[in-house]
Design a protein around this motif. Sequence first.
Motif, PDB file in Angstrom:
ATOM      1  N   THR A  83       0.600  -1.127   0.098  1.00  0.00           N
ATOM      2  CA  THR A  83      -0.013   0.002   0.100  1.00  0.00           C
ATOM      3  C   THR A  83       0.886   1.052  -0.073  1.00  0.00           C
ATOM      4  OG1 THR A  83      -0.171   0.090   2.343  1.00  0.00           O
ATOM      5  CG2 THR A  83      -1.766  -1.311   1.164  1.00  0.00           C
ATOM      6  N   ASP A  84       0.515   2.375  -0.342  1.00  0.00           N
ATOM      7  CA  ASP A  84       1.156   3.473  -0.189  1.00  0.00           C
ATOM      8  C   ASP A  84       1.636   3.739   1.283  1.00  0.00           C
ATOM      9  OD1 ASP A  84       0.631   3.990  -2.999  1.00  0.00           O
ATOM     10  OD2 ASP A  84      -1.248   5.612  -2.400  1.00  0.00           O
ATOM     11  N   GLU A  85       0.929   3.692   2.290  1.00  0.00           N
ATOM     12  CA  GLU A  85       1.404   3.656   3.372  1.00  0.00           C
ATOM     13  C   GLU A  85       2.701   2.432   3.904  1.00  0.00           C
ATOM     14  OE1 GLU A  85      -0.173   3.131   8.123  1.00  0.00           O
ATOM     15  OE2 GLU A  85      -1.608   3.125   6.534  1.00  0.00           O
ATOM     16  N   GLY A  86       2.483   1.418   3.394  1.00  0.00           N
ATOM     17  CA  GLY A  86       3.531   0.321   3.647  1.00  0.00           C
ATOM     18  C   GLY A  86       4.869   0.695   2.601  1.00  0.00           C
ATOM     19  N   GLU A  87       4.659   1.210   1.729  1.00  0.00           N
ATOM     20  CA  GLU A  87       6.043   1.841   0.877  1.00  0.00           C
ATOM     21  C   GLU A  87       6.518   2.908   1.796  1.00  0.00           C
ATOM     22  OE1 GLU A  87       6.157   2.572  -3.066  1.00  0.00           O
ATOM     23  OE2 GLU A  87       4.360   1.991  -3.417  1.00  0.00           O
ATOM     24  N   GLU A  88       6.008   3.857   2.347  1.00  0.00           N
ATOM     25  CA  GLU A  88       6.288   5.019   3.132  1.00  0.00           C
ATOM     26  C   GLU A  88       7.256   4.464   4.321  1.00  0.00           C
ATOM     27  OE1 GLU A  88       6.969   8.228   2.718  1.00  0.00           O
ATOM     28  OE2 GLU A  88       6.265   7.799   0.710  1.00  0.00           O
ATOM     29  N   ARG A  89       6.216   3.652   5.000  1.00  0.00           N
ATOM     30  CA  ARG A  89       6.743   2.845   6.088  1.00  0.00           C
ATOM     31  C   ARG A  89       8.033   2.118   5.935  1.00  0.00           C
ATOM     32  NH1 ARG A  89       8.490   3.042  10.743  1.00  0.00           N
ATOM     33  NH2 ARG A  89       8.181   1.436  12.248  1.00  0.00           N
ATOM     34  N   ALA A  90       8.167   1.354   4.828  1.00  0.00           N
ATOM     35  CA  ALA A  90       9.541   0.698   4.477  1.00  0.00           C
ATOM     36  C   ALA A  90      10.718   1.609   4.108  1.00  0.00           C
ATOM     37  CB  ALA A  90       9.239  -0.367   3.218  1.00  0.00           C
ATOM     38  N   LEU A  91      10.463   2.918   3.623  1.00  0.00           N
ATOM     39  CA  LEU A  91      11.476   3.886   3.406  1.00  0.00           C
ATOM     40  C   LEU A  91      11.712   4.448   4.570  1.00  0.00           C
ATOM     41  CD1 LEU A  91       9.971   5.424   0.135  1.00  0.00           C
ATOM     42  CD2 LEU A  91      11.913   3.884   0.346  1.00  0.00           C
ATOM     43  N   ASP A  92      10.825   4.800   5.550  1.00  0.00           N
ATOM     44  CA  ASP A  92      11.241   5.175   6.848  1.00  0.00           C
ATOM     45  C   ASP A  92      12.286   4.381   7.531  1.00  0.00           C
ATOM     46  OD1 ASP A  92       9.856   7.490   6.574  1.00  0.00           O
ATOM     47  OD2 ASP A  92       7.730   6.676   7.476  1.00  0.00           O
ATOM     48  N   ILE A  93      11.985   3.123   7.499  1.00  0.00           N
ATOM     49  CA  ILE A  93      12.694   1.939   8.279  1.00  0.00           C
ATOM     50  C   ILE A  93      14.262   2.129   7.538  1.00  0.00           C
ATOM     51  CG2 ILE A  93      12.945  -0.612   9.027  1.00  0.00           C
ATOM     52  CD1 ILE A  93       9.810  -0.637   8.608  1.00  0.00           C
ATOM     53  N   ALA A  94      14.118   2.036   6.188  1.00  0.00           N
ATOM     54  CA  ALA A  94      15.481   2.091   5.485  1.00  0.00           C
ATOM     55  C   ALA A  94      16.515   3.211   5.799  1.00  0.00           C
ATOM     56  CB  ALA A  94      15.279   2.093   3.961  1.00  0.00           C
ATOM     57  N   ARG A  95      15.574   4.222   5.982  1.00  0.00           N
ATOM     58  CA  ARG A  95      16.290   5.518   6.483  1.00  0.00           C
ATOM     59  C   ARG A  95      16.642   5.172   8.055  1.00  0.00           C
ATOM     60  NH1 ARG A  95      12.835   8.105   3.226  1.00  0.00           N
ATOM     61  NH2 ARG A  95      11.221   8.258   4.697  1.00  0.00           N
ATOM     62  N   LYS A  96      16.298   4.794   8.914  1.00  0.00           N
ATOM     63  CA  LYS A  96      16.434   4.413  10.245  1.00  0.00           C
ATOM     64  C   LYS A  96      17.797   3.772  10.196  1.00  0.00           C
ATOM     65  CE  LYS A  96      14.591   1.444  14.038  1.00  0.00           C
ATOM     66  NZ  LYS A  96      13.273   0.817  14.466  1.00  0.00           N
ATOM     67  N   PHE A  97      18.158   2.649   9.340  1.00  0.00           N
ATOM     68  CA  PHE A  97      19.058   1.647   9.156  1.00  0.00           C
ATOM     69  C   PHE A  97      20.192   2.396   8.106  1.00  0.00           C
ATOM     70  CE2 PHE A  97      15.928  -1.098  11.002  1.00  0.00           C
ATOM     71  CZ  PHE A  97      16.595  -1.696  11.939  1.00  0.00           C
TER      72      PHE A  97
END
Length: 104
Positions: A83-97
């Motif tokens: 979902t759009d929200e899932g993509e954004e969340r995944a990108l947030d997690i990538a930035r976190k790491f």
Amino acid sequence: MSTNEILNQQVKELTLLLMYLTSWEENPFWETGLRGKTRQLPPELAAYTYRKCWKGYDFDVLNELTDEGLVDARGKNKSATFTDEGEERALDIARKFNINIPQT
């Protein structure tokens, strides 16, 4: 939060990140006919794409991510859709790491 709840949350985050890192974009508005000829459907829909990945992850985690509205992994399809929200969340997690994902 208990230790198990924290661990479960971390597993979900890392699974979502791995799903994103192994995903691809599809455009549902291209059609291949019976004779192998590809034709584009309505031009106003040509720019629309969605992100998919294979469902090679723990099904309990996939179900939780689906229940949270981050992916759609229901049914017997071999792939899940973000979902759009899932993509954004995944990108947030990538930035976190500190994982740099080039934007397409």
